[in-house]
Enzyme design. Structure first.
Site, PDB file in Angstrom:
ATOM      1  N   ASP A 119      73.389  -2.755  16.478  1.00  0.00           N
ATOM      2  CA  ASP A 119      72.858  -3.749  15.542  1.00  0.00           C
ATOM      3  C   ASP A 119      72.465  -3.140  14.207  1.00  0.00           C
ATOM      4  O   ASP A 119      72.202  -3.856  13.239  1.00  0.00           O
ATOM      5  CB  ASP A 119      71.594  -4.381  16.144  1.00  0.00           C
ATOM      6  CG  ASP A 119      71.891  -5.632  16.944  1.00  0.00           C
ATOM      7  OD1 ASP A 119      72.867  -6.309  16.631  1.00  0.00           O
ATOM      8  OD2 ASP A 119      71.131  -5.913  17.890  1.00  0.00           O
ATOM      9  N   CYS A 120      72.363  -1.838  14.186  1.00  0.00           N
ATOM     10  CA  CYS A 120      71.864  -1.167  12.988  1.00  0.00           C
ATOM     11  C   CYS A 120      72.972  -0.555  12.147  1.00  0.00           C
ATOM     12  O   CYS A 120      72.700   0.105  11.150  1.00  0.00           O
ATOM     13  CB  CYS A 120      70.867  -0.094  13.392  1.00  0.00           C
ATOM     14  SG  CYS A 120      69.465  -0.815  14.240  1.00  0.00           S
TER      15      CYS A 120
END
Ligand code: BGC
Ligand code: NOJ
Length: 810
Positions: free
Chosen positions: A483-484
């Site tokens: 997600d990063c």
């Protein structure tokens, strides 16, 4: 240092020192009513949704730590204490907390008085039950006072912690007999209230926090406890609480026990009041009557134990390693069930007001619980699929109460759709329920767009193919599993979302990880088509998968390992050419799990590189070298200080992918060595370093670049639970559910000579004994079923309830 020990017989973890490195918690409840409970009786309760129906209040990130909960106070002369030590923190003469499956028992003693709190949430009812037993073990009679205490939340936890101008005026309670009713907002739109009752008459009570605590008092020195009596207060606004007080005279050896219930009660809207402003208490009385005697309490406890025993009996392993046994047979499976219930909503690291259900998280969690609760897994798959968008993309999150896709975050996380194939295939392999593919399921929660689940999988598959970038690798969109890794966002200002700022879904940034996923789960999709006899389409899908596998080796291979991505400028991410972040764990694990480079040597090279560059004594870090500066083209990953979270932390979730990869290569010794590194029960002895509970996985352990190397965070709600369960049971122990039957293909340390597994599969209990006479790491040379030799391959399905299987490795 250890703070307790495992009691495998009772399926409990026994905490012996109250000042654990972090609160060590348990989850009570498995249907609709849940309680988080720490080893010092901190925590809170909620009904179904931790944000919208919070029953009691909990202050996250508070000081002193973990002071809100379900505390019992004892006043014995001048001495004031709690059996769980908190919040008063008086030194205890003895202390123990047993966290069991769905219940906990906390016992403390001081000056000859022993107080025991048994807590559980019974099956099927919305209530936290406590039985408190006080025993006078001293030689003289004693007069003591005992108090219970909870602080009510005004239902919407977000509102409760922000909208004080309103909330300080809305609180309402009522007291009748032994029952405190918390009925804030019941006068208007709510059709529910909470009750806090005892099965014996109390001597005094409080419902106003100020009255119980004192104007400037605190949980550590409540005025009522100091005085030895509550104020019989009725809360009007401010902070409604529930407190019961019992004055006890106990002869030497005498004991007193009381059942205390904290319940959630709904009333049909038309029947809310029996007279103007008089609330309808009928359902409350019914609930109270169900749980008012010791027999009822014991029965509830026994039912709970039976429930868990049955659930866990479907997979039982007996190896010569007791830690492996306890993880598989008890704790890892238990954690998988907790992730089923909670997703990522409420833990001591997730506030219950933030995230709903994640699309990819829920799909992956399913891998860990599908064998225990196949019917609920089925329902979950259909719920998730209904939030899929018509173009095959997915809402990244959905709300558990409404089951609707969350448009604030939206879609464009391009790995999401493929996880739907992963969980559906796992479900079919487990159950053989091919009919699920015929179910009509909404797209975008719109019944007009409904189509079969198979069509959903088709669109998932095509979504990747319709979103390829310059190298014909899948576009990453807002992020993939990581997600990063926000390659299209360019977030420059504090407060901007890393994921949905800026263009977010660009036409250039590509993910090698999604490419690996496409090969693995795309092949599963093709297998499904092929099994259904949809030949032409299956062949086409196989060809697309083959093509992607080639593309990975052409454009996603860096020489010694798989590349991670191309950013929005077409620059490599996770390459030896980069100054930092040269190698990432995710594509190594996923591509090899998909079989990419296994025959042609790249897979082995990649695993060697993982060992050389990413491996540490606490597990494999996510990337290396860690990013030391914030990079606009990469996003949140570079926002973390080196060694934490996605920036070179040990992300326990994807360690199993590399373990799987090692089993594919036949490396049983290495696979098990890696398994042990992140397994909490193997870290019990160093709890002062690891800090999180030794009985459950945490999401992240600080990596080698972090000053606190080895420190765990974010325990309980993580995809690690499902993936470690899957890699241990399927990859290492080799019990693999397949369309035609169970396949047994272990990959174990060469020193293991024998192990046994009981595995319930499609209604048959397989009693499997695996012998390894030659000390190999992988390979099966003979199989006997009920004493008869059968060809090496999937075990034939049978209508028999029990089957004996003997496997000889070699
Ligand atoms: C975390 C990720 C998480 C994401 C969810 C990030 O801050 O580092 O682990 O998946 O938030 O939105
Ligand atoms: C936690 C999130 O819940 C999950 O969806 C994500 O894959 C990992 N963090 C990695 O970023």
């Amino acid at each position: 240092m250890k703070f307790g020990h495992f009691d495998d017989q009772k399926k409990e973890y026994v905490i012996e020192k109250y000042a654990t490195p972090l609160p060590w918690i348990n989850y009570l409840g498995s249907d609709s009513f849940f309680t988080l409970l720490s080893n010092t009786a901190g925590g809170y309760s909620f009904y179904k949704d931790a944000r919208l129906r919070r029953v009691t209040r909990y202050r996250y990130n508070n000081l002193p730590l973990d002071q809100d909960g379900f505390h019992i106070y004892i006043k014995d002369g001048e001495s004031i204490w709690n059996p769980g030590w908190q919040p008063v923190q008086s030194e205890l003469d003895s202390y123990q907390c047993r966290h069991g499956l769905g219940y906990s028992v906390i016992t403390g003693s001081k000056n000859g008085i022993e107080a025991r709190q048994e807590l559980l949430v019974p099956k099927h009812d919305n209530i936290l039950l406590q039985r408190v037993t006080i025993r006078n073990n001293s030689t003289a009679a004693k007069d003591i006072d005992m108090f219970s205490f909870v602080e009510f939340c005004l239902w919407d936890a977000m509102d409760d912690s922000t909208n004080f101008q309103r909330n300080y005026s809305t609180g309402e309670v009522e007291v009748e007999g032994n029952v405190i009713y918390h009925k804030t907002e019941y006068r208007e739109r709510r059709d529910h209230y909470a009750i806090f009752y005892t099965n014996k008459p109390f001597d005094s009570f409080d419902t106003s926090r100020e009255s119980f605590m004192g104007l400037y008092g605190s949980p550590r020195n409540p005025q009522a406890v100091l005085q030895g009596r509550c104020g019989n207060s009725l809360a009007h606004g401010w902070q409604p609480v529930g407190a019961h007080h019992f004055h006890l005279h106990l002869e030497s050896g005498e004991s007193f026990s009381v059942i205390i219930g904290l319940g959630y009660v709904e009333v049909p809207v038309a029947e809310k009041f029996i007279a103007p402003s008089v609330i309808n208490k009928k359902n409350a009385y019914e609930l109270i009557n169900k749980y008012s005697t010791d027999e009822q309490f014991d029965q509830a406890m026994n039912n709970l134990k039976d429930f868990w025993d049955n659930l866990l009996a479907g997979f039982e392993v007996h190896t010569d390693n007791e830690i492996v046994n306890r993880m598989v047979n008890i704790w890892n499976a238990y954690q998988c069930m907790v992730t089923f219930n909670m997703s990522r909503s409420a833990s001591y690291f997730e506030s219950g007001i933030g995230r709903g259900m994640g699309f990819r998280d829920s799909c992956q969690d399913l891998l860990g619980f599908v064998h225990m609760i196949p019917e609920k897994a089925r329902e979950r798959i259909l719920d998730i699929a209904a939030t899929q968008k018509a173009d095959g993309g997915a809402y990244h999150q959905y709300q558990p109460l409404t089951k609707k896709g969350n448009s604030d975050i939206g879609g464009g996380f391009n790995d999401d759709p493929l996880w739907l194939i992963a969980c559906t295939d796992a479900y079919i392999r487990e159950t053989g329920d091919w009919d699920i593919l015929k179910e009509k399921v909404d797209f975008d929660n719109n019944p007009e767009l409904a189509d079969t689940l198979l069509e959903h999988l088709r669109r998932s598959f095509n979504y990747t193919l319709n979103n390829l970038g310059p190298h014909k690798l899948p576009l990453i969109g807002r992020a993939d599993w990581n997600d990063c890794l926000n390659l299209n966002c360019f977030s420059e200002h504090p407060g901007e979302s890393f994921q949905i700022t800026g263009p977010s879904e660009g036409p250039v940034a590509e993910s090698v990880f999604i490419a690996g996923m496409f090969v693995k789960y795309g092949r599963e999709y093709a297998n499904i088509l092929s099994h259904l006899g949809i030949r032409e389409e299956a062949d086409k899908a196989y060809r697309a998968v083959e093509q992607m596998s080639k593309t990975i080796l052409e454009s996603g291979w860096d020489g010694e390992w798989f590349l991670r991505a191309y950013d929005a400028f077409g620059q490599k991410v996770g390459s030896h050419e980069c100054d930092e972040g040269q190698i990432f764990i995710e594509p190594q694990g996923m591509c090899i799990m998909a079989g990419v480079g296994v025959e042609t040597g790249q897979a082995q090279k990649a695993l060697d590189s993982v060992k050389e560059r990413l491996d540490t004594r606490f597990g494999i870090v996510l990337n290396n070298p860690a990013y030391t500066t914030y990079r606009l083209n990469l996003g949140e990953i570079s926002s973390y200080p080196p060694g934490y979270k996605e920036n070179a932390g040990i992300f326990c979730h994807n360690n199993p992918w590399v373990i799987f990869a090692e089993t594919i290569m036949g490396h049983g010794d290495r696979a098990f060595e890696l398994y042990k590194k992140t397994c909490p029960a193997f870290l019990e002895e160093i709890s002062e370093i690891h800090r999180t509970e030794p009985y459950v996985y945490c999401q992240m352990v600080a990596g080698k670049d972090a000053p606190t190397f080895g420190e765990g965070k974010n325990s309980w709600l993580t995809g690690t639970a499902a993936w470690t369960f899957t890699v241990l049971t399927e990859g290492i122990l080799g019990i693999q559910p397949d369309y035609e039957g169970l396949t047994i293909n272990p990959c174990i340390p060469h020193t293991v000579r024998q192990f046994k597994v009981n595995r319930l599969f499609r209604g048959t209990m397989y009693h499997i004994t695996i012998d390894n006479p030659d000390g190999v790491e992988k390979g099966v040379r003979a199989i006997k079923v009920n004493g008869e030799s059968v060809p090496v391959g999937p075990l034939p399905l049978t209508a028999d309830k029990e089957v004996n299987v003997e496997i000889t490795m070699g």
